[in-house]
Motif scaffolding. Sequence first.
Motif, mmCIF file in Angstrom:
data_model
loop_
_atom_site.group_PDB
_atom_site.id
_atom_site.type_symbol
_atom_site.label_atom_id
_atom_site.label_comp_id
_atom_site.label_asym_id
_atom_site.label_seq_id
_atom_site.Cartn_x
_atom_site.Cartn_y
_atom_site.Cartn_z
ATOM 1 N N GLY A 110 -3.664 57.385 28.163
ATOM 2 C CA GLY A 110 -3.420 57.614 26.739
ATOM 3 C C GLY A 110 -2.023 58.163 26.512
ATOM 4 O O GLY A 110 -1.284 57.696 25.632
ATOM 5 N N SER A 111 -1.633 59.162 27.323
ATOM 6 C CA SER A 111 -0.301 59.748 27.200
ATOM 7 C C SER A 111 0.782 58.723 27.543
ATOM 8 O O SER A 111 1.820 58.649 26.873
ATOM 9 C CB SER A 111 -0.181 60.963 28.130
ATOM 10 O OG SER A 111 1.110 61.499 28.111
ATOM 11 N N ALA A 112 0.542 57.899 28.581
ATOM 12 C CA ALA A 112 1.536 56.919 29.015
ATOM 13 C C ALA A 112 1.772 55.848 27.955
ATOM 14 O O ALA A 112 2.919 55.467 27.680
ATOM 15 C CB ALA A 112 1.076 56.271 30.326
ATOM 16 N N LEU A 113 0.698 55.362 27.347
ATOM 17 C CA LEU A 113 0.840 54.321 26.322
ATOM 18 C C LEU A 113 1.507 54.872 25.065
ATOM 19 O O LEU A 113 2.303 54.181 24.415
ATOM 20 C CB LEU A 113 -0.529 53.727 25.986
ATOM 21 C CG LEU A 113 -1.200 52.949 27.119
ATOM 22 C CD1 LEU A 113 -2.574 52.429 26.693
ATOM 23 C CD2 LEU A 113 -0.322 51.784 27.579
ATOM 24 N N LEU A 114 1.213 56.115 24.734
ATOM 25 C CA LEU A 114 1.865 56.739 23.581
ATOM 26 C C LEU A 114 3.361 56.936 23.830
ATOM 27 O O LEU A 114 4.153 56.940 22.870
ATOM 28 C CB LEU A 114 1.202 58.077 23.265
ATOM 29 C CG LEU A 114 -0.168 57.996 22.581
ATOM 30 C CD1 LEU A 114 -0.886 59.340 22.637
ATOM 31 C CD2 LEU A 114 -0.011 57.543 21.133
#
Length: 488
Positions: free
Chosen positions: A99-103
């Motif tokens: 989630g953090s990486a895609l954001l």
Amino acid sequence: MTAETNTGPAIGQRHVQTFLLFLSIVVNYMAKFNAGVAIVAMTNSESTNPNFPEYDWDGKQRSYILSSFFWGYIMTQFLGGWLCRRFGARMTMFVSTIGSALLSLLPPWCISWGGWQAYCVIRVAMGLFQGFLFPCIHAHLANWSPVNERNRLGALANTGLDCGTLLAMFASGQIAASSMGWPGIFYISSAVGVAWCIIWLIFGANTPRESKYISDEELNYIETSINSSRTKEAEDLKAKGPIPVPWGAIWSSVPFWALMVTRCCQSWGYSTLQTEMPSYMNGVLLMDMKNNANFSALPYLTSWVMAFVYVIIADILLTGGIMTITGIRKTINSISFFIPAIILIGIGFLDSEQKTLAVVLMCANVGINAGSTIGSTINTIDLSPNHAGILMGIVNTAGNVVPILTPLLVGVIVTDDHDRVQWQVVFIISAVIFFVGNIIYLIFGQMVNQPWDAPDFLDKQMSSTLQEEGNAKALEAQQSEKVEITTR
């Protein structure tokens, strides 16, 4: 003569899991702290690559962007502990990091139309996802670390904090100045996060027994070590499913409160140094640190190196039988709190002609404070391996409220950045908090499993309550019977 314990391969799956936890912190901290460098590049393109858009954001807007991450981060610590218990660390950490990486991919696309407000929203969302991380890390360490290796494995995993911060500063500056420009900071952060997720899905396992790659010898070694203090009945209960959380016992536990207060005090002193020292050195010491990437990263390099020094020392003391785990934790925590407290006061008396000494003291402060990882951070596992994720969720929530509060107090005290006396007040307050926090830990802290860690704790508590109620009713009935006989 006792037989030598077979611990499995020299580099076993417990070491692989620890390395993966280390990498998870690194990639998430790169995404977390790259904003500091990115904002400089986005608001001053001449300092990096002028071929990319530049935005006119004032100081207040930049501070909103930097702080917005923590507003999301403190909201999901409890949820991270619950999700870890419900779905396991493997899946929860995957969701957190992916989630953090895609954001991380979104800022270059969204800022062009949404401005700094869009960046804030993205940072809040990243904080929400990363809030799952540390409760899972502590729960995972509790499942994978043999009792006599908790110091070593726990500390090695947590060195990812300094390594991630260091890489965020060094790599982000290099990327922003390259042909990729400041958008490359976000693309690289996203790519390394996704890469970690793929590796984690292949090698990550919630428990040693779930691992596809662990040897029988290592599995037996880990399970025997962790289960050695548990009764057969308690182990059978744990095998049936998630253990109910003894909330009442946790919140009334003095050692747990001692840990939480200690971690909040450490967060206060560290966040003061991390966020306010640049302003002090610029205002009082007249140092221009904005474009000095090497100086900004140097304290974290020192901290990373010192973390390994503390691991080696603690390992020698424990394996050599020189000190108990209680002695090691309290001694190292005292060193990492008391000495930085003294150094903070000393820094407040430096002037613009003592820049070199200021740099040395700042590095020493952060480096010596690295011992707090062994000293108190992983104390959650000592208190309760079964509820380590829940404890870390609570402690991390409280600890991460502090970085939001310290700038507010500094803003009230320091009305003139060039006034050294005002800064001395700030540093003395932080030093006193460091000192008091460790005194509380020395008096009330414990490094043994608490009674409420037992899987059958709530059942026994309920049985005891029912027995007490039954005895009370029987006594009441006997008294009523006596009164009735007397009246006859």
